[in-house]
Structures are given as structure tokens and as C-alpha cells.
Design an enzyme around this catalytic site. Structure first.
Site: not given
Ligand code: CO
Length: 151
Positions: A45, A50, A87-88, A129-130, A133
């Protein structure tokens, strides 16, 4: 276009994102960039902040399919699951996070049409999670045992 993924420490990751009000060509471009960036990074995701865009837009790529959620809101969250997340925007780390096992959200698509969706297990985890953000929350705020992935 593949965009650079913002890393932890950048203030954009800590801002509360603004709702999308215009469902126009620039939103479609953002979504296409997010899709390409997520595929390139091989993640589950990606949230708009991000890639430096403080808007309530997330994309999720899981077993159930590829999804675009605009202005997503939880209707309910049920149960509990404990599992590993990364997480990216926090490269090379992972940690265990307690999440609901089942969630229902309402959201809009790129045309502004409204939908609801129920997700469970990993799909629910990815959504939680998303959506975090979008409120400036990182999984590392909630995780136990944050560790180096290649340790
Ligand atoms: Co993340």
C-alpha cells in the site's frame, strides 16, 4: 510516473492530510503515479503523503486486488490481530502491530462515487496502516519490537 518515496523525518508524513474535493485530471494523474510507484517498490500500500502530497488518497495492492480509496473513513473496526508490518517510508525495518481483524470503510473512487467495503485479515491491516498515514501516524508509533529487516 514513478515518484520518490518520502522517508521518515520529512514533516509531510506527520501532517493531517486534506480531503480531496476536486475529482479531476490531476487526481487521476496522482493515482496513476501512486500505482506505478507502489508497483515499482513492491509494497502492499501507499498513501499520498508518502510521495509528498498531503491529500486523503491511498492505494492498496493485496491478494483481494488493487484498490484506490479517496477520502476513506472507518465505519467500524472489529476484533484484533497481531502481525508484522513494514513501511516504504521507513526502509529496512519491520515491527509487530496490533490491528483490528475486520474493518468497514466508506470511500470515494476517482470519479467521486461513494462505496463501502469490508476487509479482513491482511487486507484490513493494510487499510489501517494506510489510513493512519492520512493522519500523520506511522506504524512505528504503534509497533513493538521494531527491528532491522536484514538483521
Ligand atoms: Co506506510
Amino acid at each position: 510516473m514513478i515518484r520518490e518515496i518520502v522517508q521518515v523525518g520529512d514533516p509531510v508524513l506527520r501532517k493531517k492530510c486534506d480531503p480531496v474535493t476536486r475529482f479531476d485530471e490531476s487526481l487521476s494523474v496522482l493515482l496513476e503515479d501512486m500505482k506505478e510507484t507502489l508497483k515499482d517498490a513492491v509494497g502492499a500500500g501507499l498513501a499520498a503523503p508518502q510521495i509528498g502530497v498531503s491529500l486523503r488518497v491511498v492505494v492498496v495492492d493485496v491478494e483481494e486486488g488493487y484498490f484506490e480509496f479517496i477520502n476513506p473513513i472507518f465505519v467500524w473496526q472489529k476484533g484484533e490481530q497481531y502481525g508484522s508490518e513494514g513501511c516504504l517510508s521507513v526502509r529496512g525495518k519491520s515491527g509487530s502491530v496490533l490491528r483490528p481483524s475486520k474493518v468497514k470503510i466508506i470511500f470515494q473512487d476517482r470519479n467521486g462515487d461513494k462505496y463501502s467495503l469490508v476487509a479482513r485479515d491482511f487486507f484490513a491491516r493494510a487499510i489501517c496502516h494506510e489510513l493512519d498515514h492520512l493522519d500523520g501516524v506511522l506504524y512505528t508509533d504503534k509497533a513493538e519490537n521494531i527491528r532491522d529487516e536484514d538483521a
